[in-house]
Design an enzyme around this catalytic site. Structure first.
Site, PDB file in Angstrom:
ATOM      1  N   THR A  39     112.279  45.962  46.378  1.00  0.00           N
ATOM      2  CA  THR A  39     112.643  47.246  46.975  1.00  0.00           C
ATOM      3  C   THR A  39     112.011  47.384  48.352  1.00  0.00           C
ATOM      4  O   THR A  39     110.954  46.811  48.622  1.00  0.00           O
ATOM      5  CB  THR A  39     112.180  48.428  46.098  1.00  0.00           C
ATOM      6  OG1 THR A  39     110.760  48.444  46.053  1.00  0.00           O
ATOM      7  CG2 THR A  39     112.740  48.340  44.699  1.00  0.00           C
ATOM      8  N   CYS A  56     114.626  49.563  61.073  1.00  0.00           N
ATOM      9  CA  CYS A  56     114.347  48.179  60.663  1.00  0.00           C
ATOM     10  C   CYS A  56     115.550  47.597  59.917  1.00  0.00           C
ATOM     11  O   CYS A  56     116.441  48.323  59.483  1.00  0.00           O
ATOM     12  CB  CYS A  56     113.135  48.125  59.728  1.00  0.00           C
ATOM     13  SG  CYS A  56     111.588  48.616  60.497  1.00  0.00           S
ATOM     14  N   HIS A  65     111.861  42.164  55.786  1.00  0.00           N
ATOM     15  CA  HIS A  65     111.884  43.501  56.388  1.00  0.00           C
ATOM     16  C   HIS A  65     111.292  43.353  57.790  1.00  0.00           C
ATOM     17  O   HIS A  65     110.100  43.151  57.926  1.00  0.00           O
ATOM     18  CB  HIS A  65     111.036  44.442  55.524  1.00  0.00           C
ATOM     19  CG  HIS A  65     110.999  45.859  56.013  1.00  0.00           C
ATOM     20  ND1 HIS A  65     110.781  46.905  55.165  1.00  0.00           N
ATOM     21  CD2 HIS A  65     111.120  46.424  57.242  1.00  0.00           C
ATOM     22  CE1 HIS A  65     110.763  48.035  55.844  1.00  0.00           C
ATOM     23  NE2 HIS A  65     110.975  47.763  57.121  1.00  0.00           N
TER      24      HIS A  65
END
Length: 182
Positions: A30, A36, A53
């Protein structure tokens, strides 16, 4: 005696600048994104997947150290590919989904759009099939990814309220003793 039901999945939160990969069918990755981008890669044959990420597409013209490179897509994508190959994925089998890239601040440079354009260009240049995306908009997104299946869910994390800031100026200066406020 009653037992506490066991949650069927083990959640791994991926923070900004991180990359995680797994071949465990009980893992759900998650992350929460604004401007981003997260790329979710998976190999449907090897049952391996991962998520990164990143904050910005590429570093500017100034020098960057190894620690700050983790914030950039050019680094995060390569780390993700290499980690997946180390777990048995085949480069030719990789599939990708991309998420995030929101325009979070009106009137400022659209970093989210630049990040999304970078991710698409990178995938095209590396011949990695893009099978899904949810990029752009103005809201933060919450992504959940099942790496061994390549399944993802992307939801709006919170509604964004645009507030126009107008400084209030008094009509006349306020004076108190020797100090003048205006």
């Amino acid at each position: 005696m009653t037992s506490i039901p066991r949650e069927p999945f083990r959640r791994i939160t991926v923070m900004q600048g991180e990359t995680r990969v797994s071949d465990d069918p009980e893992v759900v990755m998650t992350t929460i994104l604004g401007s981003c981008i997260s790329a979710c890669f998976f190999d449907p044959f090897a049952k391996v997947g991962g998520l990164n990420h990143f904050l910005l597409a590429e570093p500017g013209h100034g020098g960057t150290d190894a620690a700050s490179m983790q914030r950039y897509g050019v680094y995060a994508m390569e780390v993700l590919i290499n980690a997946m190959l180390a777990l048995g994925a085949a480069r030719a089998s990789l599939r990708a989904r991309i998420y995030g890239g929101a325009s979070m601040h009106d009137g400022l440079r659209d970093i989210g759009a630049a990040n999304a354009a970078f991710a698409r260009r990178f995938l095209k240049d590396e011949r990695i099939m893009l099978v899904g995306e949810d990029v752009g908009g103005h809201d933060a997104k919450r992504v959940e990814f099942r790496p061994t299946l390549g399944l993802a869910r992307c939801r709006t994390a919170a509604e964004r309220t645009i507030v126009a800031y107008r400084p209030r100026m008094p009509s006349s200066p306020v004076s108190t003793g020797d100090v003048e406020f205006f």
